[in-house]
Scaffold this motif. Sequence first.
Motif, PDB file in Angstrom:
ATOM      1  N   ALA A   6       0.837  -1.207   0.000  1.00  0.00           N
ATOM      2  CA  ALA A   6       0.000   0.000   0.000  1.00  0.00           C
ATOM      3  C   ALA A   6       0.865   1.248   0.000  1.00  0.00           C
ATOM      4  O   ALA A   6       0.540   2.239  -0.675  1.00  0.00           O
ATOM      5  CB  ALA A   6      -0.925  -0.007   1.209  1.00  0.00           C
ATOM      6  N   ALA A   7       1.963   1.221   0.738  1.00  0.00           N
ATOM      7  CA  ALA A   7       2.864   2.375   0.768  1.00  0.00           C
ATOM      8  C   ALA A   7       3.467   2.632  -0.614  1.00  0.00           C
ATOM      9  O   ALA A   7       3.607   3.786  -1.029  1.00  0.00           O
ATOM     10  CB  ALA A   7       3.965   2.155   1.796  1.00  0.00           C
ATOM     11  N   VAL A   8       3.804   1.572  -1.335  1.00  0.00           N
ATOM     12  CA  VAL A   8       4.345   1.738  -2.690  1.00  0.00           C
ATOM     13  C   VAL A   8       3.292   2.343  -3.606  1.00  0.00           C
ATOM     14  O   VAL A   8       3.580   3.260  -4.383  1.00  0.00           O
ATOM     15  CB  VAL A   8       4.855   0.381  -3.227  1.00  0.00           C
ATOM     16  CG1 VAL A   8       5.179   0.469  -4.713  1.00  0.00           C
ATOM     17  CG2 VAL A   8       6.064  -0.079  -2.447  1.00  0.00           C
ATOM     18  N   PHE A   9       2.062   1.847  -3.527  1.00  0.00           N
ATOM     19  CA  PHE A   9       0.987   2.395  -4.356  1.00  0.00           C
ATOM     20  C   PHE A   9       0.726   3.864  -4.030  1.00  0.00           C
ATOM     21  O   PHE A   9       0.534   4.683  -4.937  1.00  0.00           O
ATOM     22  CB  PHE A   9      -0.305   1.599  -4.180  1.00  0.00           C
ATOM     23  CG  PHE A   9      -0.277   0.261  -4.860  1.00  0.00           C
ATOM     24  CD1 PHE A   9       0.405   0.063  -6.042  1.00  0.00           C
ATOM     25  CD2 PHE A   9      -0.957  -0.809  -4.308  1.00  0.00           C
ATOM     26  CE1 PHE A   9       0.424  -1.163  -6.674  1.00  0.00           C
ATOM     27  CE2 PHE A   9      -0.952  -2.046  -4.933  1.00  0.00           C
ATOM     28  CZ  PHE A   9      -0.251  -2.224  -6.125  1.00  0.00           C
ATOM     29  N   ALA A  13       1.130   7.167  -6.408  1.00  0.00           N
ATOM     30  CA  ALA A  13       0.023   8.118  -6.569  1.00  0.00           C
ATOM     31  C   ALA A  13       0.452   9.532  -6.188  1.00  0.00           C
ATOM     32  O   ALA A  13       0.055  10.505  -6.833  1.00  0.00           O
ATOM     33  CB  ALA A  13      -1.166   7.680  -5.723  1.00  0.00           C
ATOM     34  N   LEU A  14       1.284   9.655  -5.156  1.00  0.00           N
ATOM     35  CA  LEU A  14       1.771  10.974  -4.742  1.00  0.00           C
ATOM     36  C   LEU A  14       2.673  11.576  -5.811  1.00  0.00           C
ATOM     37  O   LEU A  14       2.573  12.765  -6.123  1.00  0.00           O
ATOM     38  CB  LEU A  14       2.516  10.872  -3.413  1.00  0.00           C
ATOM     39  CG  LEU A  14       3.054  12.181  -2.841  1.00  0.00           C
ATOM     40  CD1 LEU A  14       1.911  13.142  -2.545  1.00  0.00           C
ATOM     41  CD2 LEU A  14       3.861  11.908  -1.592  1.00  0.00           C
ATOM     42  N   ILE A  15       3.530  10.774  -6.402  1.00  0.00           N
ATOM     43  CA  ILE A  15       4.399  11.265  -7.470  1.00  0.00           C
ATOM     44  C   ILE A  15       3.570  11.707  -8.663  1.00  0.00           C
ATOM     45  O   ILE A  15       3.836  12.743  -9.280  1.00  0.00           O
ATOM     46  CB  ILE A  15       5.428  10.183  -7.855  1.00  0.00           C
ATOM     47  CG1 ILE A  15       6.437  10.014  -6.721  1.00  0.00           C
ATOM     48  CG2 ILE A  15       6.138  10.535  -9.155  1.00  0.00           C
ATOM     49  CD1 ILE A  15       7.352   8.827  -6.878  1.00  0.00           C
ATOM     50  N   MET A  16       2.535  10.943  -8.985  1.00  0.00           N
ATOM     51  CA  MET A  16       1.674  11.318 -10.101  1.00  0.00           C
ATOM     52  C   MET A  16       0.905  12.603  -9.802  1.00  0.00           C
ATOM     53  O   MET A  16       0.706  13.436 -10.689  1.00  0.00           O
ATOM     54  CB  MET A  16       0.712  10.174 -10.432  1.00  0.00           C
ATOM     55  CG  MET A  16       1.409   8.976 -11.049  1.00  0.00           C
ATOM     56  SD  MET A  16       0.329   7.571 -11.285  1.00  0.00           S
ATOM     57  CE  MET A  16      -0.757   8.178 -12.541  1.00  0.00           C
ATOM     58  N   ASP A  17       0.465  12.778  -8.543  1.00  0.00           N
ATOM     59  CA  ASP A  17      -0.221  14.015  -8.164  1.00  0.00           C
ATOM     60  C   ASP A  17       0.719  15.213  -8.224  1.00  0.00           C
ATOM     61  O   ASP A  17       0.330  16.300  -8.658  1.00  0.00           O
ATOM     62  CB  ASP A  17      -0.806  13.903  -6.755  1.00  0.00           C
ATOM     63  CG  ASP A  17      -2.168  13.272  -6.741  1.00  0.00           C
ATOM     64  OD1 ASP A  17      -2.780  13.178  -7.821  1.00  0.00           O
ATOM     65  OD2 ASP A  17      -2.618  12.874  -5.651  1.00  0.00           O
ATOM     66  N   SER A  22      -1.107  21.344 -13.382  1.00  0.00           N
ATOM     67  CA  SER A  22      -2.258  22.241 -13.288  1.00  0.00           C
ATOM     68  C   SER A  22      -2.611  22.580 -11.840  1.00  0.00           C
ATOM     69  O   SER A  22      -3.026  23.687 -11.551  1.00  0.00           O
ATOM     70  CB  SER A  22      -3.462  21.616 -13.991  1.00  0.00           C
ATOM     71  OG  SER A  22      -3.830  20.418 -13.333  1.00  0.00           O
ATOM     72  N   ALA A  23      -2.452  21.646 -10.928  1.00  0.00           N
ATOM     73  CA  ALA A  23      -2.765  21.893  -9.516  1.00  0.00           C
ATOM     74  C   ALA A  23      -1.514  21.613  -8.690  1.00  0.00           C
ATOM     75  O   ALA A  23      -1.093  20.470  -8.546  1.00  0.00           O
ATOM     76  CB  ALA A  23      -3.907  21.007  -9.055  1.00  0.00           C
ATOM     77  N   ALA A  24      -0.901  22.660  -8.161  1.00  0.00           N
ATOM     78  CA  ALA A  24       0.370  22.495  -7.453  1.00  0.00           C
ATOM     79  C   ALA A  24       0.194  21.708  -6.151  1.00  0.00           C
ATOM     80  O   ALA A  24       0.733  20.621  -6.011  1.00  0.00           O
ATOM     81  CB  ALA A  24       0.984  23.856  -7.174  1.00  0.00           C
ATOM     82  N   PHE A  30      -2.294  16.211  -0.331  1.00  0.00           N
ATOM     83  CA  PHE A  30      -2.195  16.031   1.116  1.00  0.00           C
ATOM     84  C   PHE A  30      -2.858  14.734   1.573  1.00  0.00           C
ATOM     85  O   PHE A  30      -2.371  14.070   2.492  1.00  0.00           O
ATOM     86  CB  PHE A  30      -2.811  17.232   1.840  1.00  0.00           C
ATOM     87  CG  PHE A  30      -2.012  18.486   1.667  1.00  0.00           C
ATOM     88  CD1 PHE A  30      -0.773  18.626   2.260  1.00  0.00           C
ATOM     89  CD2 PHE A  30      -2.484  19.522   0.891  1.00  0.00           C
ATOM     90  CE1 PHE A  30      -0.018  19.774   2.096  1.00  0.00           C
ATOM     91  CE2 PHE A  30      -1.757  20.680   0.712  1.00  0.00           C
ATOM     92  CZ  PHE A  30      -0.517  20.803   1.316  1.00  0.00           C
ATOM     93  N   ILE A  31      -3.949  14.353   0.939  1.00  0.00           N
ATOM     94  CA  ILE A  31      -4.612  13.089   1.279  1.00  0.00           C
ATOM     95  C   ILE A  31      -3.710  11.919   0.939  1.00  0.00           C
ATOM     96  O   ILE A  31      -3.537  10.993   1.741  1.00  0.00           O
ATOM     97  CB  ILE A  31      -5.968  12.986   0.561  1.00  0.00           C
ATOM     98  CG1 ILE A  31      -6.945  14.002   1.134  1.00  0.00           C
ATOM     99  CG2 ILE A  31      -6.535  11.576   0.663  1.00  0.00           C
ATOM    100  CD1 ILE A  31      -8.236  14.122   0.347  1.00  0.00           C
ATOM    101  N   THR A  32      -3.098  11.953  -0.250  1.00  0.00           N
ATOM    102  CA  THR A  32      -2.222  10.862  -0.654  1.00  0.00           C
ATOM    103  C   THR A  32      -0.975  10.805   0.224  1.00  0.00           C
ATOM    104  O   THR A  32      -0.529   9.721   0.597  1.00  0.00           O
ATOM    105  CB  THR A  32      -1.819  11.031  -2.129  1.00  0.00           C
ATOM    106  OG1 THR A  32      -2.993  11.193  -2.917  1.00  0.00           O
ATOM    107  CG2 THR A  32      -1.066   9.827  -2.624  1.00  0.00           C
ATOM    108  N   ALA A  33      -0.416  11.949   0.571  1.00  0.00           N
ATOM    109  CA  ALA A  33       0.750  11.968   1.460  1.00  0.00           C
ATOM    110  C   ALA A  33       0.397  11.431   2.846  1.00  0.00           C
ATOM    111  O   ALA A  33       1.184  10.688   3.447  1.00  0.00           O
ATOM    112  CB  ALA A  33       1.304  13.381   1.563  1.00  0.00           C
TER     113      ALA A  33
END
Length: 61
Positions: A6-9, A13-17, A22-24, A30-33
């Motif tokens: 789950a931590a890897v996923f 997801a955080l890297i992709m966000d 468009s959205a810094a 913050f949710i993904t982090a």
Amino acid sequence: MVAILAAVFFAVALIMDLADTSAALGPSVFITAGLLCLALHHAGIGTRRPVRNGRRWSYRR
């Protein structure tokens, strides 16, 4: 094992966000982090457990 997966996923997801230009720093970052930190905590990363060594308490690394 599932917490590490789950931590890897969540890290991916955080890297992709963060790569989205468009959205810094939107709420999803913050949710993904936060979920990444929670998954790492459940995996036992960064936790220390006290161990009794003779007369003193020390912490296992």
